[in-house]
Design a protein around this motif. Structure first.
Motif, PDB file in Angstrom:
ATOM      1  N   SER A  15       0.812  -1.211   0.000  1.00  0.00           N
ATOM      2  CA  SER A  15       0.000   0.000   0.000  1.00  0.00           C
ATOM      3  C   SER A  15       0.850   1.267   0.000  1.00  0.00           C
ATOM      4  O   SER A  15       1.746   1.425   0.825  1.00  0.00           O
ATOM      5  N   GLN A  16       0.580   2.152  -0.942  1.00  0.00           N
ATOM      6  CA  GLN A  16       1.252   3.446  -0.997  1.00  0.00           C
ATOM      7  C   GLN A  16       0.224   4.511  -0.640  1.00  0.00           C
ATOM      8  O   GLN A  16      -0.645   4.817  -1.454  1.00  0.00           O
ATOM      9  N   PRO A  17       0.297   5.045   0.557  1.00  0.00           N
ATOM     10  CA  PRO A  17      -0.690   6.067   0.930  1.00  0.00           C
ATOM     11  C   PRO A  17      -0.635   7.266  -0.022  1.00  0.00           C
ATOM     12  O   PRO A  17       0.426   7.624  -0.537  1.00  0.00           O
ATOM     13  N   LEU A  18      -1.789   7.842  -0.266  1.00  0.00           N
ATOM     14  CA  LEU A  18      -1.868   9.068  -1.045  1.00  0.00           C
ATOM     15  C   LEU A  18      -1.683  10.246  -0.105  1.00  0.00           C
ATOM     16  O   LEU A  18      -2.229  10.260   1.001  1.00  0.00           O
ATOM     17  N   LEU A  19      -0.909  11.215  -0.549  1.00  0.00           N
ATOM     18  CA  LEU A  19      -0.658  12.427   0.231  1.00  0.00           C
ATOM     19  C   LEU A  19      -1.109  13.638  -0.565  1.00  0.00           C
ATOM     20  O   LEU A  19      -0.942  13.698  -1.787  1.00  0.00           O
ATOM     21  N   LEU A  20      -1.643  14.607   0.113  1.00  0.00           N
ATOM     22  CA  LEU A  20      -2.045  15.857  -0.514  1.00  0.00           C
ATOM     23  C   LEU A  20      -0.802  16.713  -0.757  1.00  0.00           C
ATOM     24  O   LEU A  20       0.017  16.891   0.143  1.00  0.00           O
ATOM     25  N   THR A  21      -0.651  17.223  -1.964  1.00  0.00           N
ATOM     26  CA  THR A  21       0.461  18.128  -2.266  1.00  0.00           C
ATOM     27  C   THR A  21       0.046  19.554  -1.934  1.00  0.00           C
ATOM     28  O   THR A  21      -1.126  19.839  -1.672  1.00  0.00           O
ATOM     29  N   GLU A  22       0.996  20.456  -1.964  1.00  0.00           N
ATOM     30  CA  GLU A  22       0.680  21.873  -1.739  1.00  0.00           C
ATOM     31  C   GLU A  22      -0.275  22.375  -2.821  1.00  0.00           C
ATOM     32  O   GLU A  22      -1.211  23.121  -2.535  1.00  0.00           O
ATOM     33  N   ALA A  23      -0.061  21.938  -4.056  1.00  0.00           N
ATOM     34  CA  ALA A  23      -0.969  22.317  -5.148  1.00  0.00           C
ATOM     35  C   ALA A  23      -2.371  21.772  -4.897  1.00  0.00           C
ATOM     36  O   ALA A  23      -3.376  22.444  -5.171  1.00  0.00           O
ATOM     37  N   GLY A  24      -2.456  20.561  -4.361  1.00  0.00           N
ATOM     38  CA  GLY A  24      -3.747  19.971  -4.029  1.00  0.00           C
ATOM     39  C   GLY A  24      -4.439  20.738  -2.918  1.00  0.00           C
ATOM     40  O   GLY A  24      -5.649  20.968  -2.961  1.00  0.00           O
ATOM     41  N   ARG A  25      -3.655  21.151  -1.935  1.00  0.00           N
ATOM     42  CA  ARG A  25      -4.214  21.948  -0.830  1.00  0.00           C
ATOM     43  C   ARG A  25      -4.730  23.285  -1.358  1.00  0.00           C
ATOM     44  O   ARG A  25      -5.814  23.731  -1.001  1.00  0.00           O
ATOM     45  N   ASP A  26      -3.969  23.915  -2.235  1.00  0.00           N
ATOM     46  CA  ASP A  26      -4.402  25.183  -2.832  1.00  0.00           C
ATOM     47  C   ASP A  26      -5.688  24.997  -3.636  1.00  0.00           C
ATOM     48  O   ASP A  26      -6.593  25.833  -3.575  1.00  0.00           O
ATOM     49  N   GLN A  27      -5.750  23.908  -4.383  1.00  0.00           N
ATOM     50  CA  GLN A  27      -6.945  23.629  -5.191  1.00  0.00           C
ATOM     51  C   GLN A  27      -8.151  23.391  -4.288  1.00  0.00           C
ATOM     52  O   GLN A  27      -9.251  23.861  -4.572  1.00  0.00           O
ATOM     53  N   LEU A  28      -7.947  22.689  -3.201  1.00  0.00           N
ATOM     54  CA  LEU A  28      -9.023  22.425  -2.250  1.00  0.00           C
ATOM     55  C   LEU A  28      -9.544  23.725  -1.651  1.00  0.00           C
ATOM     56  O   LEU A  28     -10.755  23.949  -1.582  1.00  0.00           O
ATOM     57  N   VAL A  29      -8.642  24.588  -1.230  1.00  0.00           N
ATOM     58  CA  VAL A  29      -9.033  25.875  -0.654  1.00  0.00           C
ATOM     59  C   VAL A  29      -9.821  26.699  -1.677  1.00  0.00           C
ATOM     60  O   VAL A  29     -10.859  27.274  -1.367  1.00  0.00           O
ATOM     61  N   ALA A  30      -9.336  26.716  -2.915  1.00  0.00           N
ATOM     62  CA  ALA A  30     -10.012  27.470  -3.968  1.00  0.00           C
ATOM     63  C   ALA A  30     -11.402  26.908  -4.253  1.00  0.00           C
ATOM     64  O   ALA A  30     -12.354  27.664  -4.484  1.00  0.00           O
ATOM     65  N   ALA A  31     -11.547  25.595  -4.223  1.00  0.00           N
ATOM     66  CA  ALA A  31     -12.816  24.954  -4.570  1.00  0.00           C
ATOM     67  C   ALA A  31     -13.838  24.985  -3.436  1.00  0.00           C
ATOM     68  O   ALA A  31     -15.032  24.824  -3.678  1.00  0.00           O
ATOM     69  N   ARG A  32     -13.397  25.204  -2.212  1.00  0.00           N
ATOM     70  CA  ARG A  32     -14.336  25.207  -1.080  1.00  0.00           C
ATOM     71  C   ARG A  32     -15.447  26.236  -1.264  1.00  0.00           C
ATOM     72  O   ARG A  32     -16.592  25.981  -0.915  1.00  0.00           O
ATOM     73  N   GLY A  33     -15.129  27.379  -1.806  1.00  0.00           N
ATOM     74  CA  GLY A  33     -16.151  28.395  -2.054  1.00  0.00           C
ATOM     75  C   GLY A  33     -17.211  27.903  -3.014  1.00  0.00           C
ATOM     76  O   GLY A  33     -18.394  28.233  -2.875  1.00  0.00           O
ATOM     77  N   ALA A  34     -16.814  27.093  -3.984  1.00  0.00           N
ATOM     78  CA  ALA A  34     -17.769  26.536  -4.948  1.00  0.00           C
ATOM     79  C   ALA A  34     -18.733  25.590  -4.243  1.00  0.00           C
ATOM     80  O   ALA A  34     -19.933  25.586  -4.536  1.00  0.00           O
ATOM     81  N   ILE A  35     -18.221  24.806  -3.321  1.00  0.00           N
ATOM     82  CA  ILE A  35     -19.070  23.873  -2.571  1.00  0.00           C
ATOM     83  C   ILE A  35     -20.040  24.645  -1.687  1.00  0.00           C
ATOM     84  O   ILE A  35     -21.223  24.312  -1.606  1.00  0.00           O
ATOM     85  N   VAL A  36     -19.565  25.688  -1.042  1.00  0.00           N
ATOM     86  CA  VAL A  36     -20.437  26.527  -0.209  1.00  0.00           C
ATOM     87  C   VAL A  36     -21.547  27.131  -1.065  1.00  0.00           C
ATOM     88  O   VAL A  36     -22.722  27.148  -0.673  1.00  0.00           O
TER      89      VAL A  36
END
Length: 148
Positions: free
Chosen positions: A90-111
């Motif tokens: 098993s190779q765990p998946l890790l969030l990258t900094e780019a992934g974190r930035d994308q998540l932060v940007a997309a949170r407003g869309a979910i709201v």
């Protein structure tokens, strides 16, 4: 379809689920994410050591094959990376900094999507609905709860 079915709770919850998913998908499209990808990024953000694909599959109620494809797309986009396995294959998946930035940007869309989906309800009704749905999804209700 009879009115008994159309007015049934299961039917109404299913219709609402489809509507909410369409709204979420439309709001996430500019970020080149879909709901399972967004949810994966959210789960990884809460797991500093990463999560194995099997755990993500369990939480999202997806097959391991579907998560493998999802992970490959997120990895190609630079949103996740695979950690070195600590045990077994098993190779765990890790969030990258780019992934974190994308998540932060997309949170407003979910709201925004959630606000649109539940606009007919006042704040008290939304909170009551949240409590009722959570009670139905509780692990001791009639099966696994959310994320289980």
């Amino acid at each position: 379809m009879s009115s008994d079915v159309q007015g049934g709770l299961g039917y109404l919850v299913g219709q609402l689920s489809q509507r909410v998913r369409r709204l979420y998908e439309a709001e996430l499209a500019p970020f080149r994410l879909n709901m399972p990808q967004y949810a994966t990024l959210t789960y990884l953000a809460a797991a500093p050591g990463g999560l194995p694909a099997a755990e993500i599959a369990r939480r999202l109620h997806l097959t391991p094959q579907a998560v493998s494809l999802l992970a490959a797309r997120l990895e190609a986009a630079g949103h996740v990376t695979r950690a070195e396995p600590t045990t077994g294959r098993s190779q765990p998946l890790l969030l990258t900094e780019a992934g974190r930035d994308q998540l932060v940007a997309a949170r407003g869309a979910i709201v925004q999507a959630e606000a649109e989906a539940f606009a007919p309800l006042g704040a008290n009704d939304r909170e009551a609905l949240r409590r009722l749905l959570a009670a139905c999804l509780a692990p001791d209700a009639s099966g696994p709860g959310p994320g289980e």
